[in-house]
Design a protein around this motif. Structure first.
Motif, short mmCIF file in Angstrom:
data_model
loop_
_atom_site.label_atom_id
_atom_site.label_comp_id
_atom_site.label_asym_id
_atom_site.label_seq_id
_atom_site.Cartn_x
_atom_site.Cartn_y
_atom_site.Cartn_z
N ARG A 5 0.84 -1.20 0.00
CA ARG A 5 0.00 0.00 0.00
C ARG A 5 0.88 1.25 0.00
O ARG A 5 1.97 1.25 0.54
CB ARG A 5 -0.88 0.02 1.24
CG ARG A 5 -1.79 -1.17 1.31
CD ARG A 5 -3.20 -0.74 0.95
NE ARG A 5 -4.10 -1.85 1.10
CZ ARG A 5 -4.85 -2.29 0.13
NH1 ARG A 5 -4.84 -1.72 -1.04
NH2 ARG A 5 -5.65 -3.31 0.32
N GLY A 7 2.63 4.85 -1.91
CA GLY A 7 3.70 5.04 -2.89
C GLY A 7 3.16 5.09 -4.30
O GLY A 7 1.98 4.84 -4.55
N ASP A 8 4.00 5.45 -5.21
CA ASP A 8 3.55 5.56 -6.60
C ASP A 8 3.56 4.19 -7.29
O ASP A 8 4.03 3.19 -6.75
CB ASP A 8 4.41 6.57 -7.37
CG ASP A 8 5.87 6.15 -7.49
OD1 ASP A 8 6.21 5.03 -7.07
OD2 ASP A 8 6.65 6.94 -8.02
N TRP A 9 3.01 4.18 -8.48
CA TRP A 9 2.86 2.93 -9.25
C TRP A 9 4.18 2.21 -9.44
O TRP A 9 4.29 1.01 -9.18
CB TRP A 9 2.23 3.28 -10.60
CG TRP A 9 1.98 2.09 -11.47
CD1 TRP A 9 0.84 1.35 -11.53
CD2 TRP A 9 2.88 1.49 -12.39
NE1 TRP A 9 0.97 0.33 -12.43
CE2 TRP A 9 2.23 0.39 -12.98
CE3 TRP A 9 4.19 1.76 -12.78
CZ2 TRP A 9 2.84 -0.42 -13.93
CZ3 TRP A 9 4.79 0.94 -13.72
CH2 TRP A 9 4.10 -0.13 -14.29
N ALA A 10 5.22 2.92 -9.88
CA ALA A 10 6.51 2.28 -10.16
C ALA A 10 7.11 1.67 -8.89
O ALA A 10 7.65 0.56 -8.91
CB ALA A 10 7.47 3.28 -10.79
N ARG A 11 7.03 2.39 -7.79
CA ARG A 11 7.59 1.88 -6.54
C ARG A 11 6.84 0.64 -6.07
O ARG A 11 7.45 -0.34 -5.66
CB ARG A 11 7.57 2.97 -5.48
CG ARG A 11 8.21 2.52 -4.16
CD ARG A 11 8.42 3.71 -3.24
NE ARG A 11 9.00 3.32 -2.00
CZ ARG A 11 10.29 3.11 -1.78
NH1 ARG A 11 11.14 3.25 -2.76
NH2 ARG A 11 10.73 2.75 -0.60
N ARG A 12 5.52 0.66 -6.14
CA ARG A 12 4.72 -0.50 -5.72
C ARG A 12 5.04 -1.72 -6.57
O ARG A 12 5.21 -2.82 -6.06
CB ARG A 12 3.23 -0.18 -5.78
CG ARG A 12 2.77 0.79 -4.69
CD ARG A 12 1.28 1.02 -4.70
NE ARG A 12 0.86 1.50 -6.00
CZ ARG A 12 -0.24 1.06 -6.63
NH1 ARG A 12 -1.02 0.18 -6.10
NH2 ARG A 12 -0.55 1.53 -7.82
N HIS A 13 5.13 -1.52 -7.89
CA HIS A 13 5.43 -2.65 -8.76
C HIS A 13 6.88 -3.13 -8.58
O HIS A 13 7.15 -4.32 -8.67
CB HIS A 13 5.14 -2.28 -10.22
CG HIS A 13 3.69 -2.34 -10.54
ND1 HIS A 13 2.83 -1.31 -10.22
CD2 HIS A 13 2.93 -3.30 -11.10
CE1 HIS A 13 1.61 -1.62 -10.59
NE2 HIS A 13 1.63 -2.84 -11.12
#
Length: 182
Positions: A5, A7-13
């Motif tokens: 949960r 953070g931004d999209w790139a960090r989460r992925h």
């Protein structure tokens, strides 16, 4: 696997990919593991939970994150110029070893080409003195270059100038030749 949960999209992925890689089986892979992560941190900082750990990709981790990674990985102490690892092989070996690659990754954050931001972990190791003409596969003659800059160094239409600072860190400057290669 659920995504972390926040953070931004790139960090989460990226975190999801890291979690996947950490759980791949290693009992039936070829001679190397699927991934190697090199993290440099002062021993006392690691155990006191102070400071940051520096990765060979140029990114930093907290000491806690470094300890978590170490739970599922072998720990390789980085000893530069020590007796435990043969870092200088002279003319006996054509290619730099994995031990030398790890040592280089602890010294460089990025490709040695001036202005390049590609992580040193993605680099190819270049012989400062060409091996084909008598150069040695010694650590102090090793230059980490991304694939793009490594090809340019060997391109006769470019001229490469390699300088070494007081700490032994090399910088490569490339310039396209004006006339025919020579």
């Amino acid at each position: 696997m659920s995504l972390p949960r926040g953070g931004d999209w790139a960090r989460r992925h990226g975190k999801a990919l890291a979690e996947l890689v950490e759980h791949l089986p290693t009992d039936h892979l070829h001679g190397k593991v699927a991934a190697t992560v090199v993290v440099t941190i002062d021993r006392d900082d690691l155990f006191r939970d102070l400071g940051v750990a520096h990765q060979d990709t140029g990114e930093d981790l907290t000491a806690g994150e470094a300890r978590r990674l170490a739970c599922n990985a072998g720990v390789l102490p980085v000893v530069l110029a020590g007796a435990s690892l043969p870092l200088d092989l002279g003319r006996q070996a054509r290619f730099f070893t994995e031990h030398q690659r790890v040592a280089v990754a602890t010294r460089y954050d990025t490709c040695a080409a001036h202005g390049c931001d590609r992580p040193a972990a993605w680099s190819e190791l270049h012989h400062e003195d060409p091996w084909a003409t008598g150069g040695r596969s010694d650590l102090d003659r090793c230059v980490p270059l991304c694939g793009f800059h490594h090809r340019r160094v060997h391109d006769p239409t470019y001229e490469a100038t390699i300088t070494t600072d007081a700490h032994g860190i090399k910088t490569v400057r490339l310039r396209q030749r004006e006339g025919p290669p020579g």
